[in-house]
Design a protein around this motif. Sequence first.
Motif, mmCIF file in Angstrom:
data_model
loop_
_atom_site.group_PDB
_atom_site.id
_atom_site.type_symbol
_atom_site.label_atom_id
_atom_site.label_comp_id
_atom_site.label_asym_id
_atom_site.label_seq_id
_atom_site.Cartn_x
_atom_site.Cartn_y
_atom_site.Cartn_z
ATOM 1 N N PRO A 1 0.834 -0.855 -0.019
ATOM 2 C CA PRO A 1 0.288 0.586 0.255
ATOM 3 C C PRO A 1 0.341 0.924 0.514
ATOM 4 C CG PRO A 1 0.165 -1.001 2.313
ATOM 5 C CD PRO A 1 0.696 -2.010 0.961
ATOM 6 N N GLU A 2 0.158 2.124 -0.365
ATOM 7 C CA GLU A 2 1.346 3.803 -0.509
ATOM 8 C C GLU A 2 1.913 3.959 -0.126
ATOM 9 O OE1 GLU A 2 1.217 8.045 -2.944
ATOM 10 O OE2 GLU A 2 -0.467 6.615 -3.078
ATOM 11 N N GLY A 3 0.841 3.942 1.067
ATOM 12 C CA GLY A 3 1.406 4.495 2.467
ATOM 13 C C GLY A 3 2.277 4.072 3.204
ATOM 14 N N GLY A 4 2.591 2.724 3.483
ATOM 15 C CA GLY A 4 3.713 1.804 3.593
ATOM 16 C C GLY A 4 4.982 1.545 2.947
ATOM 17 N N LEU A 5 4.586 1.964 1.841
ATOM 18 C CA LEU A 5 5.670 1.831 0.392
ATOM 19 C C LEU A 5 6.573 3.120 0.794
ATOM 20 C CD1 LEU A 5 7.510 1.144 -1.887
ATOM 21 C CD2 LEU A 5 5.776 2.482 -2.706
ATOM 22 N N THR B 1 -7.640 7.766 -3.395
ATOM 23 C CA THR B 1 -8.202 8.081 -1.991
ATOM 24 C C THR B 1 -6.821 7.768 -0.429
ATOM 25 O OG1 THR B 1 -9.774 7.343 -2.455
ATOM 26 C CG2 THR B 1 -9.804 7.162 -0.088
ATOM 27 N N VAL B 2 -7.532 9.025 0.174
ATOM 28 C CA VAL B 2 -6.226 9.212 1.702
ATOM 29 C C VAL B 2 -6.483 7.812 2.835
ATOM 30 C CG1 VAL B 2 -5.130 10.688 3.588
ATOM 31 C CG2 VAL B 2 -6.061 11.242 1.103
ATOM 32 N N THR B 3 -5.523 6.377 2.528
ATOM 33 C CA THR B 3 -6.151 5.573 3.280
ATOM 34 C C THR B 3 -5.078 6.234 4.655
ATOM 35 O OG1 THR B 3 -3.871 4.712 3.004
ATOM 36 C CG2 THR B 3 -6.011 4.310 1.162
ATOM 37 N N TYR C 1 1.283 8.478 7.713
ATOM 38 C CA TYR C 1 2.166 8.762 6.623
ATOM 39 C C TYR C 1 2.624 10.508 6.962
ATOM 40 C CZ TYR C 1 6.329 9.753 3.998
ATOM 41 O OH TYR C 1 7.760 10.158 2.918
ATOM 42 N N ILE C 2 1.710 10.811 6.017
ATOM 43 C CA ILE C 2 1.809 12.124 5.487
ATOM 44 C C ILE C 2 1.627 12.976 6.726
ATOM 45 C CG2 ILE C 2 0.550 14.047 3.888
ATOM 46 C CD1 ILE C 2 -0.183 11.909 2.194
ATOM 47 N N LEU D 1 2.406 12.629 10.414
ATOM 48 C CA LEU D 1 2.777 12.602 11.182
ATOM 49 C C LEU D 1 4.166 12.106 10.609
ATOM 50 C CD1 LEU D 1 3.515 12.607 14.123
ATOM 51 C CD2 LEU D 1 2.370 10.304 13.936
ATOM 52 N N ALA D 2 4.906 10.528 9.954
ATOM 53 C CA ALA D 2 5.970 10.519 10.180
ATOM 54 C C ALA D 2 6.871 11.380 9.074
ATOM 55 C CB ALA D 2 5.761 8.093 9.748
ATOM 56 N N GLY D 3 6.071 11.759 8.283
ATOM 57 C CA GLY D 3 6.734 12.645 7.362
ATOM 58 C C GLY D 3 7.294 13.169 7.875
ATOM 59 N N PRO D 4 6.130 14.474 8.353
ATOM 60 C CA PRO D 4 7.037 15.652 8.536
ATOM 61 C C PRO D 4 8.326 15.630 9.990
ATOM 62 C CG PRO D 4 4.567 15.303 8.778
ATOM 63 C CD PRO D 4 5.575 14.382 8.211
ATOM 64 N N VAL D 5 8.157 14.322 10.687
ATOM 65 C CA VAL D 5 9.270 13.655 11.712
ATOM 66 C C VAL D 5 10.393 13.963 11.301
ATOM 67 C CG1 VAL D 5 10.080 12.499 13.325
ATOM 68 C CG2 VAL D 5 7.500 13.483 13.693
#
Length: 286
Positions: A38-42, A118-120, A126-127, A129-133
């Motif tokens: 899935p895109e978020g996991g990738l 669609t934003v899962t 990721y977008i 929380l994880a990405g910004p950190v």
Amino acid sequence: MSHTLAPSALHRLWLGLISYSVVFALLQTRLLKPLGLPEGGLLLLCALAATGVALAVAGNPGRMFRPADARPSPWKVVFLMGVALTGNLAVMVATPLLERLWKAFGLTALAQAGGDDTVTPLLAVYICLAGPVLEELLYRGVVMERLRPAGARTAILLSALCFGLMHHDLYQGLSAFWCGLVYGWAAWRYGMGASIVLHIIGNSVAVVLPLLRQAGTAGALLTLALVAAPVLIALVGGIRLALRRRRQDPAPVTARPAAGAWRSPVLWAALAFDTIYLVAASFSRV
């Protein structure tokens, strides 16, 4: 504090940023994408691996979490967020004008439609929380900390420039460069915790806006508020700041040299690599 920049430390820093782009791209397009994740996991796996490699190559930057000079007031946080979102709005307004220019040459820099947008929940994590950190750790933590001896202007500008190019998308990159300036100033003045909070809020607004457009009249009104409010806040805050500085006695300006921050050939190799990647990834035939 020393006002010199060790060339070897700078070379490692820029090599770390090159490695970040290379590892992220290879994992996303060649190694992990065929697995059908899935895109978020990738994206999360790519970001974790690329950030880890970049940190290992760049080496220890020093004290990433320095004690803040001051704590931002709630109003200051709102003002900085307003400035960041106003810059994003300016890019949105400029996009159709730039597209007319590109189309004169038979090109477009708009992302090609395809797949499910669609934003899962995982992608949202990721977008928002994880990405910004992870990005703040690398660009405001490692890059700005390594450039600290060169002074605030050089450190903030260079970290924002690298941050914008890293997105490898023209319009996202322009927005990221502007936001990088805001986040960098916040990190320099108030500590990296402030830039992480601003980054999380900014990305969360970007996720929420498309969802509001699908919510009918109420969503349209909320969208209008989220678009208009930052501009008003930035305008009012900018006027207040200008009037306050005008009433104060001007402080003497003591400029510090960039101490060779721009002279590293590895920096220009990193900027060239990401610029070429951005152009190749952004532009396509109409």
